[in-house]
Each structure stands twice: as C-alpha cells, then as structure tokens.
Design an enzyme around this catalytic site. Sequence first.
Site, PDB file in Angstrom:
ATOM      1  CG  HIS A 166     -15.391 -22.675 -18.154  1.00  0.00           C
ATOM      2  ND1 HIS A 166     -16.398 -22.984 -19.033  1.00  0.00           N
ATOM      3  CD2 HIS A 166     -15.550 -21.365 -17.855  1.00  0.00           C
ATOM      4  CE1 HIS A 166     -17.144 -21.907 -19.251  1.00  0.00           C
ATOM      5  NE2 HIS A 166     -16.642 -20.907 -18.553  1.00  0.00           N
ATOM      6  CE  LYS A 200     -32.757 -10.673 -21.259  1.00  0.00           C
ATOM      7  NZ  LYS A 200     -32.307  -9.881 -22.371  1.00  0.00           N
ATOM      8  NE  ARG A 215     -12.843 -15.135 -22.090  1.00  0.00           N
ATOM      9  CZ  ARG A 215     -14.139 -15.159 -22.279  1.00  0.00           C
ATOM     10  NH1 ARG A 215     -14.682 -16.158 -22.926  1.00  0.00           N
ATOM     11  NH2 ARG A 215     -14.907 -14.189 -21.831  1.00  0.00           N
ATOM     12  CB  SER A 261     -20.176 -21.016 -22.671  1.00  0.00           C
ATOM     13  OG  SER A 261     -19.388 -21.510 -21.630  1.00  0.00           O
TER      14      SER A 261
END
Length: 157
Positions: free
Chosen positions: A18, A42, A91, A128
């Site tokens: 990032h 979630k 990516r 992540s």
Amino acid sequence: MTVTAVCPGSFDPVTNGHLDVIRRASSRFDRLLVACLRNAGKQPLFDVDTRLDLLNEVVADLDNVEVAAFDGLLVDFCLQRGVTVIVKGLRAVSDFEYELQMAQMNSHLGDVETFFMTTSPIYSFLSSSLVKEVARFGGDVTDFVPSAVVDRLAEHL
Ligand code: PNS
C-alpha cells in the site's frame, strides 16, 4: 489546475505494498487523499481509529498526503471532497477483473476516473489478509509491513 487523487482501501492493516502505491501516487498528483473504509470486511482486525493512526504514522513524511475515513460509497466521498481521480494498485492479472468492475461502476455512479498503477514487483504477493495470517501463526512480517504495524500486530495477535 490542482489535481487531487484518492487512494482507497480497507488498510487492515496498511502494508508496504500500500505504502509503495501511496508514495508513488503522491509524487504524481498535487494532493493525495488516503481514504480508509470504516467498516472494512465483516470483522476487521483493527478498528478504524487504529487503522487511521497507523496510516497517519506511515505517511507522516509525505507533505501532500492526507488520511481520512469514509463510509458508504467511494463516489460519494469523492463528490464531497471534490475528487475526480481514484488510484488503485494492481498486483496481478487476478486483481484486474474485480478492479475493472469497480472502476466501471464508480465511473457510472459518479464523475470519477480510476487510474491503475502496477505495484512494484517486490510487493506483488503482499496482501493485508496474508500478512495477518502469517502474523497469527507467529511468522515474521517485518519485510511486509512498516515497523509500527509489526508492533500493533504483535499486540493484537
Ligand atoms: O482494501 P480493499 O478492501 O481492497 O478496498 C476496497 C474498497 C474500500 C476500495 C472498496 O470496497 C470500496 O470502494 N468500498 C466502498 C463502497 C463502494 O463504493 N462500493 C462500490 C464500488 S464498485
């Protein structure tokens, strides 16, 4: 003309991948807004305040970068902030299909263009989710995330 771009994401947590896109984009636009989706997934590992703190820490040396949280549609955030350019990192080909859909949807919903940047090859395998999985099982994540994030991951997991 001053051009502001937005770099959106969940940033749960921000990775070196990032940061690479943020840095490179910030050198091509007058201003860059890093927009952190408040309700990411979630159950994000980090609450939005922690994600914002980490983002602010890692972009502190970039004078033209601002960090903000957003809810709801990205195009509404762009409209509120007068932003017409979204920057996304790609990516691999596997990213493209979904990113293309989102770019076209965002362009349909609002007056925004999505600019894609290829990620630097050394970060092309990073996400992540993978970083969290490696950290959860005790793996070394120091190559993948800024040191501030390494410390927060250690505290959380
Ligand atoms: O880091 P992520 O999770 O890949 O980021 C995805 C994000 C936050 C950029 C995307 O989910 C988003 O823009 N969400 C806001 C809701 C929205 O605008 N959805 C319609 C886009 S087609």
